[in-house]
Scaffold this motif. Structure first.
Motif, PDB file in Angstrom:
ATOM      1  N   GLU A  27       0.837  -1.206   0.000  1.00 58.39           N
ATOM      2  CA  GLU A  27       0.000   0.000   0.000  1.00 58.39           C
ATOM      3  C   GLU A  27       0.870   1.254   0.000  1.00 58.39           C
ATOM      4  O   GLU A  27       0.562   2.244  -0.676  1.00 58.39           O
ATOM      5  CB  GLU A  27      -0.914  -0.008   1.225  1.00 58.39           C
ATOM      6  CG  GLU A  27      -2.004  -1.074   1.189  1.00 58.39           C
ATOM      7  CD  GLU A  27      -2.778  -1.142   2.490  1.00 58.39           C
ATOM      8  OE1 GLU A  27      -2.413  -0.427   3.452  1.00 58.39           O
ATOM      9  OE2 GLU A  27      -3.744  -1.932   2.563  1.00 58.39           O
ATOM     10  N   ALA A  28       1.964   1.218   0.786  1.00 57.17           N
ATOM     11  CA  ALA A  28       2.863   2.374   0.822  1.00 57.17           C
ATOM     12  C   ALA A  28       3.500   2.612  -0.535  1.00 57.17           C
ATOM     13  O   ALA A  28       3.635   3.767  -0.987  1.00 57.17           O
ATOM     14  CB  ALA A  28       3.945   2.144   1.883  1.00 57.17           C
ATOM     15  N   LEU A  29       3.894   1.542  -1.216  1.00 57.30           N
ATOM     16  CA  LEU A  29       4.481   1.701  -2.546  1.00 57.30           C
ATOM     17  C   LEU A  29       3.476   2.258  -3.539  1.00 57.30           C
ATOM     18  O   LEU A  29       3.826   3.052  -4.431  1.00 57.30           O
ATOM     19  CB  LEU A  29       5.024   0.346  -3.042  1.00 57.30           C
ATOM     20  CG  LEU A  29       6.326  -0.132  -2.387  1.00 57.30           C
ATOM     21  CD1 LEU A  29       6.675  -1.534  -2.833  1.00 57.30           C
ATOM     22  CD2 LEU A  29       7.472   0.840  -2.727  1.00 57.30           C
ATOM     23  N   GLN A  30       2.213   1.867  -3.396  1.00 53.01           N
ATOM     24  CA  GLN A  30       1.157   2.419  -4.256  1.00 53.01           C
ATOM     25  C   GLN A  30       1.062   3.928  -4.061  1.00 53.01           C
ATOM     26  O   GLN A  30       0.937   4.699  -5.015  1.00 53.01           O
ATOM     27  CB  GLN A  30      -0.175   1.751  -3.912  1.00 53.01           C
ATOM     28  CG  GLN A  30      -1.389   2.343  -4.620  1.00 53.01           C
ATOM     29  CD  GLN A  30      -1.495   1.911  -6.077  1.00 53.01           C
ATOM     30  OE1 GLN A  30      -1.267   0.755  -6.389  1.00 53.01           O
ATOM     31  NE2 GLN A  30      -1.827   2.836  -6.951  1.00 53.01           N
ATOM     32  N   GLU A  31       1.149   4.370  -2.793  1.00 47.48           N
ATOM     33  CA  GLU A  31       1.079   5.799  -2.498  1.00 47.48           C
ATOM     34  C   GLU A  31       2.300   6.540  -3.015  1.00 47.48           C
ATOM     35  O   GLU A  31       2.199   7.668  -3.498  1.00 47.48           O
ATOM     36  CB  GLU A  31       0.966   6.004  -0.978  1.00 47.48           C
ATOM     37  CG  GLU A  31      -0.320   5.458  -0.361  1.00 47.48           C
ATOM     38  CD  GLU A  31      -0.288   5.491   1.161  1.00 47.48           C
ATOM     39  OE1 GLU A  31       0.722   5.996   1.708  1.00 47.48           O
ATOM     40  OE2 GLU A  31      -1.255   5.027   1.796  1.00 47.48           O
ATOM     41  N   ILE A  32       3.460   5.911  -2.928  1.00 45.31           N
ATOM     42  CA  ILE A  32       4.703   6.588  -3.302  1.00 45.31           C
ATOM     43  C   ILE A  32       4.908   6.633  -4.808  1.00 45.31           C
ATOM     44  O   ILE A  32       5.243   7.677  -5.385  1.00 45.31           O
ATOM     45  CB  ILE A  32       5.915   5.884  -2.634  1.00 45.31           C
ATOM     46  CG1 ILE A  32       5.840   6.043  -1.119  1.00 45.31           C
ATOM     47  CG2 ILE A  32       7.231   6.463  -3.153  1.00 45.31           C
ATOM     48  CD1 ILE A  32       6.844   5.179  -0.369  1.00 45.31           C
ATOM     49  N   THR A  33       4.679   5.498  -5.468  1.00 45.46           N
ATOM     50  CA  THR A  33       5.016   5.388  -6.894  1.00 45.46           C
ATOM     51  C   THR A  33       3.812   5.458  -7.819  1.00 45.46           C
ATOM     52  O   THR A  33       3.968   5.627  -9.021  1.00 45.46           O
ATOM     53  CB  THR A  33       5.744   4.060  -7.171  1.00 45.46           C
ATOM     54  OG1 THR A  33       4.827   2.975  -6.976  1.00 45.46           O
ATOM     55  CG2 THR A  33       6.936   3.892  -6.235  1.00 45.46           C
ATOM     56  N   GLY A  34       2.635   5.260  -7.250  1.00 49.49           N
ATOM     57  CA  GLY A  34       1.445   5.213  -8.093  1.00 49.49           C
ATOM     58  C   GLY A  34       1.196   3.857  -8.701  1.00 49.49           C
ATOM     59  O   GLY A  34       0.237   3.669  -9.452  1.00 49.49           O
ATOM     60  N   ARG A  35       2.050   2.878  -8.378  1.00 50.32           N
ATOM     61  CA  ARG A  35       1.887   1.518  -8.890  1.00 50.32           C
ATOM     62  C   ARG A  35       1.826   0.544  -7.722  1.00 50.32           C
ATOM     63  O   ARG A  35       2.516   0.744  -6.711  1.00 50.32           O
ATOM     64  CB  ARG A  35       3.053   1.141  -9.817  1.00 50.32           C
ATOM     65  CG  ARG A  35       3.144   1.976 -11.078  1.00 50.32           C
ATOM     66  CD  ARG A  35       4.108   1.336 -12.076  1.00 50.32           C
ATOM     67  NE  ARG A  35       5.448   1.198 -11.524  1.00 50.32           N
ATOM     68  CZ  ARG A  35       6.379   2.138 -11.608  1.00 50.32           C
ATOM     69  NH1 ARG A  35       6.114   3.272 -12.228  1.00 50.32           N
ATOM     70  NH2 ARG A  35       7.584   1.936 -11.100  1.00 50.32           N
ATOM     71  N   PRO A  36       1.041  -0.524  -7.827  1.00 53.12           N
ATOM     72  CA  PRO A  36       0.963  -1.515  -6.731  1.00 53.12           C
ATOM     73  C   PRO A  36       2.318  -2.148  -6.474  1.00 53.12           C
ATOM     74  O   PRO A  36       3.103  -2.400  -7.392  1.00 53.12           O
ATOM     75  CB  PRO A  36      -0.038  -2.544  -7.256  1.00 53.12           C
ATOM     76  CG  PRO A  36      -0.799  -1.840  -8.345  1.00 53.12           C
ATOM     77  CD  PRO A  36       0.155  -0.867  -8.953  1.00 53.12           C
TER      78      PRO A  36
END
Length: 417
Positions: A27-36
């Motif tokens: 979830e954090a990576l989704q927020e940071i990069t815009g990708r799952p």
């Protein structure tokens, strides 16, 4: 490098399993990069075992987002692309993610809220325990209701922070307890409309918590509210839901609690045989309950409270002599610090004595309610019982000295409100 005890401890504080941490990192990576993200529980196991002591930049950024601190404080070595300049403490608290041909804007940690763990839940629960103790002493009052709502608001504020699934469920259960306490205070105060709103809110929190005892508590209080409203069909439905709840099916202690509420509902509806049957089942079931740790709010229930509730049922059923015996039995076992419960059981004793044609003895018993409450304002529910006694006494012995003395004392106590 050995196992990463620092990371394991931080996970424990947040109540995170390996699978839940992997989910939070993605979830954090989704927020940071815009990708799952594609972090698996196996990756987390490698982080914990120490076989991965220098995670890649993406994983480090996600770890910092979840735990709110640099990866070096989690027992890892940061990759060169994430080395934080020591001379600038503000920059050390920025998330930096470097990937091939991509630069992602950092999010300052100063703008994020601290993560929540089970220690926060424990602290919030301690405040709840103090409210339970205050309720045991005095019963419902405005200050108690206000304090319960303040506690609920604090718990819901904690819900807005980072937390694992176990912590979130515990927070919802605690929010339900605070809302139920506010509702209970309103029931005692006879503010029944507000009590209903609080219980509906509590039911939502209980469902989100997935905690069986919390769900049962809501049904029990809904049955009590319906009883105060004299809504017998709703009382019966809520009591049946309590009896059929998962907590009641798994633990004889909660099973007894649900059954005695059903006995009260049958008594209110005029079904004496069903009330007698369920009361007997509640008594038998409680004998099977083991000594295990249960929520603090359950401390009121046991043989003493069951005898008190039996006195109410027997009074409803017109069995005054049996009701008197049960009330005496309850008072011999209700702890002194449970003043509200002792006073309520004393009200049942006075009513049973009065209905057996002993008005003078009953008046002496009813007067002791004021001594038990020790100058505290009587909760609305107790005032209703005292009012019932007052009307019945004046019908039986209107011109006696003890009835006149009682009326004077009652006016004095009523003026405290």
């Amino acid at each position: 490098m050995g196992a990463n005890g620092v990371l394991r401890q931080r996970m424990k504080q947040l109540g995170l399993t390996q699978e839940e941490l992997a989910e939070r990192l993605n979830e954090a990576l989704q927020e940071i990069t815009g990708r799952p993200g594609e972090i698996s529980s196996r990756t987390v196991r490698n982080l914990l075992s120490g076989s991965s002591c220098r995670p890649i930049s993406r994983t480090c950024a996600a770890l910092e987002r979840v735990f709110g601190c640099p990866v070096t404080e989690l027992g890892f070595s940061a990759p060169s692309s994430m080395q934080h300049p020591p001379e600038d403490p503000v920059r050390r608290r920025n998330f930096v993610l470097s990937t091939t041909a991509t630069a992602v804007a950092a999010v300052p940690l100063g703008t994020q809220r601290r993560s929540v763990g089970m220690t926060d839940v424990t602290r919030a629960a301690e405040s709840m325990n103090r409210l339970v103790e205050a309720d045991d002493r005095q019963g419902g009052h405005q200050a108690l209701a206000a304090a319960a709502l303040k506690g609920r608001d604090h718990v819901m504020e904690l819900q807005q922070r980072n937390a694992g699934e176990r912590v979130r469920r515990a927070l919802y259960a605690l929010a339900a307890e605070y809302s139920t306490m506010a509702a209970w205070a309103c029931i005692d105060l006879r503010d029944l409309d507000t009590a209903q709103r609080r219980l509906h809110e509590s039911a939502t929190f209980a469902g989100l918590s997935q905690d069986p005892p919390t769900g049962l508590r809501v049904w029990v209080n809904m049955a009590m509210l319906a009883y105060q409203r004299r809504n017998w069909p709703e009382q019966l439905a809520a009591a049946r839901a309590a009896k059929a709840s998962p907590a009641a099916r798994r633990d004889p202690f909660f099973g007894s609690m649900g059954r005695v509420r059903l006995a009260l509902a049958h008594s209110s509806s005029g079904d004496r045989q069903a009330a007698k049957r369920e009361l007997g089942a509640a008594q038998e079931t409680l004998l099977k309950a083991g000594e295990v740790e249960r929520p603090r709010w359950t401390s009121f229930y046991g043989p003493a409270e069951l005898n008190h509730l039996a006195a109410i049922i027997l009074n409803h059923n017109g069995q005054s002599a049996a009701a008197e015996a049960m009330a005496h039995r309850a008072l011999s076992r209700i702890p002194e610090e449970f003043r509200r419960n002792r006073a309520l059981a004393t009200c049942q004793l006075a009513l049973a004595q009065l209905r057996q044609g002993e008005p003078e003895q009953a008046t002496s018993t009813a007067t002791s309610v004021f001594t038990i409450m020790d100058g505290a304002v009587l909760p609305g529910r107790m005032r209703t019982l005292i009012g019932d006694f007052h009307r019945d006494l004046l019908r039986q012995a209107p011109s006696t000295t003890y009835a006149r003395d009682w009326a004077d004392r009652m006016r004095e106590e009523w003026s405290r409100a």
